[in-house]
Design a protein around this motif. Structure first.
Motif, PDB file in Angstrom:
ATOM      1  N   TYR A 190      55.034 -14.089  72.612  1.00  0.00           N
ATOM      2  CA  TYR A 190      54.339 -15.082  71.794  1.00  0.00           C
ATOM      3  C   TYR A 190      54.308 -14.690  70.319  1.00  0.00           C
ATOM      4  O   TYR A 190      53.553 -15.262  69.531  1.00  0.00           O
ATOM      5  CB  TYR A 190      52.907 -15.333  72.291  1.00  0.00           C
ATOM      6  N   GLY A 191      55.144 -13.719  69.930  1.00  0.00           N
ATOM      7  CA  GLY A 191      55.149 -13.285  68.530  1.00  0.00           C
ATOM      8  C   GLY A 191      56.100 -14.056  67.638  1.00  0.00           C
ATOM      9  O   GLY A 191      56.039 -13.928  66.414  1.00  0.00           O
ATOM     10  N   GLU A 223      59.633 -17.025  76.947  1.00  0.00           N
ATOM     11  CA  GLU A 223      60.408 -15.890  77.416  1.00  0.00           C
ATOM     12  C   GLU A 223      61.911 -16.094  77.264  1.00  0.00           C
ATOM     13  O   GLU A 223      62.706 -15.286  77.776  1.00  0.00           O
ATOM     14  CB  GLU A 223      60.053 -15.585  78.876  1.00  0.00           C
ATOM     15  N   ASP A 224      62.337 -17.133  76.557  1.00  0.00           N
ATOM     16  CA  ASP A 224      63.757 -17.310  76.280  1.00  0.00           C
ATOM     17  C   ASP A 224      64.297 -16.074  75.562  1.00  0.00           C
ATOM     18  O   ASP A 224      63.621 -15.505  74.686  1.00  0.00           O
ATOM     19  CB  ASP A 224      63.993 -18.541  75.403  1.00  0.00           C
ATOM     20  N   PRO A 225      65.526 -15.644  75.887  1.00  0.00           N
ATOM     21  CA  PRO A 225      66.052 -14.422  75.269  1.00  0.00           C
ATOM     22  C   PRO A 225      66.208 -14.498  73.757  1.00  0.00           C
ATOM     23  O   PRO A 225      66.219 -13.451  73.096  1.00  0.00           O
ATOM     24  CB  PRO A 225      67.411 -14.235  75.964  1.00  0.00           C
ATOM     25  N   GLY A 226      66.312 -15.679  73.202  1.00  0.00           N
ATOM     26  CA  GLY A 226      66.390 -15.818  71.755  1.00  0.00           C
ATOM     27  C   GLY A 226      65.040 -15.977  71.091  1.00  0.00           C
ATOM     28  O   GLY A 226      64.950 -16.110  69.865  1.00  0.00           O
ATOM     29  N   ILE A 227      63.971 -15.961  71.893  1.00  0.00           N
ATOM     30  CA  ILE A 227      62.593 -16.115  71.400  1.00  0.00           C
ATOM     31  C   ILE A 227      61.815 -14.808  71.543  1.00  0.00           C
ATOM     32  O   ILE A 227      61.118 -14.381  70.622  1.00  0.00           O
ATOM     33  CB  ILE A 227      61.865 -17.233  72.181  1.00  0.00           C
ATOM     34  N   VAL A 240      71.127 -18.169  70.735  1.00  0.00           N
ATOM     35  CA  VAL A 240      70.362 -19.144  69.956  1.00  0.00           C
ATOM     36  C   VAL A 240      69.546 -20.002  70.908  1.00  0.00           C
ATOM     37  O   VAL A 240      70.080 -20.542  71.884  1.00  0.00           O
ATOM     38  CB  VAL A 240      71.299 -20.022  69.109  1.00  0.00           C
ATOM     39  N   PRO A 241      68.237 -20.147  70.669  1.00  0.00           N
ATOM     40  CA  PRO A 241      67.385 -20.908  71.590  1.00  0.00           C
ATOM     41  C   PRO A 241      67.749 -22.395  71.631  1.00  0.00           C
ATOM     42  O   PRO A 241      68.388 -22.930  70.734  1.00  0.00           O
ATOM     43  CB  PRO A 241      65.981 -20.715  71.002  1.00  0.00           C
TER      44      PRO A 241
END
Length: 270
Positions: A190-191, A223-227, A240-241
């Motif tokens: 969440y950062g 929790e997306d890898p780009g997030i 890229v999300p």
């Protein structure tokens, strides 16, 4: 204190010290003509703010939308966003230059652009029904620690980002959703910090494609890898999300900072 804890602390300090330096989109430039967008730091205090192409938002602090709000309407076009009461006409294939007021060099992350068909005047659209398809999205340009990201390119280009309207999409009224996602604190869940902004377009001279889109509240997951990522660990790849870029979409090209502009106002409904 571990290395990751130190990095996290530095990111938090950078975030808190730059909260008023994030900026917002001031103008759209199309074919040498510049159109004012919503000025979140000044318009709220004006008795009769001008009609512009940018959606009205509650962003007086130039702040962001947290991943906590990914399933909330605030992620669509920023906090408490309501449709602009003006629009600008563009031709499919035109390049729109999105000009930010400022952007901190301590932030790093992708720049993304989406379109959503309003199926009628965008001035009246219900934002929760808009289905966005991606026309532009760039993440890492050069690997490193933290590396060079798309928003660093935006900063180098005078706080500007160019996005081309695909020639193949059908003519109509669309919302352009432009966004930077800052990842300097994304080592914490969440950062990440999302900075979406929306603008009303009337696209003419297009093709026949009507790409399928995604509701704004379904674009991302925390929790997306780009997030959720530690950009200071020099990741081998960056995803890229959001959805993939549609056929006909292209990545931004560098702006010529010497271009001369004329000024025009948003078009209102007749």
């Amino acid at each position: 204190m571990t290395i990751s804890e130190t990095v996290s602390l530095l990111a938090v300090l950078a975030s808190s010290s730059l909260v008023h330096a994030h900026g917002h989109v001031n103008n759209l430039v199309i074919n040498g003509v510049f159109y004012e967008t919503y000025d979140s730091t000044n318009f709220p205090y004006m008795e009769n703010p001008p009609i512009v192409v940018g959606w009205t938002v509650d962003q007086k602090d130039n702040g962001f939308v947290s991943p906590h709000a990914y399933y909330d309407p605030d992620i669509i076009c920023h906090r408490e966003a309501v449709p602009a009461q003006g629009h600008v006409e563009v031709t499919a294939g035109d390049v729109i230059t999105v000009q930010w007021s400022e952007w901190p060099d301590a932030h790093h992350g992708p720049v993304l652009d989406y379109l959503a068909n309003c199926h009628g005047p965008c001035e009246d659209v219900d934002k929760t029904t808009l289905e966005f398809f991606k026309i532009d999205g760039l993440g890492v340009v050069d690997r490193g620690n933290p590396g060079r990201y798309a928003d660093d390119v935006l900063l180098e280009n005078g706080y500007s980002w160019n996005v081309r309207i695909p020639e193949n999409i059908a003519s109509g009224n669309y919302v352009l959703r432009h966004e930077i996602i800052a990842l300097h604190n994304a080592i914490e869940k969440y950062g990440a910090q999302n900075y979406p902004q929306c603008f009303n377009l009337k696209i003419t001279g297009g093709g026949s494609d009507e790409p399928e889109g995604v509701l704004g509240t379904e674009l991302y997951d925390a929790e997306d890898p780009g997030i959720y990522i530690n950009i200071y660990a020099n990741p081998a790849d960056y995803e890229v999300p959001g959805p993939t870029i549609i056929e006909g979409g292209v990545t931004s090209v560098k702006q010529d900072p010497s271009s001369a502009y004329t000024t025009a106002t948003a078009t209102t409904r007749s």
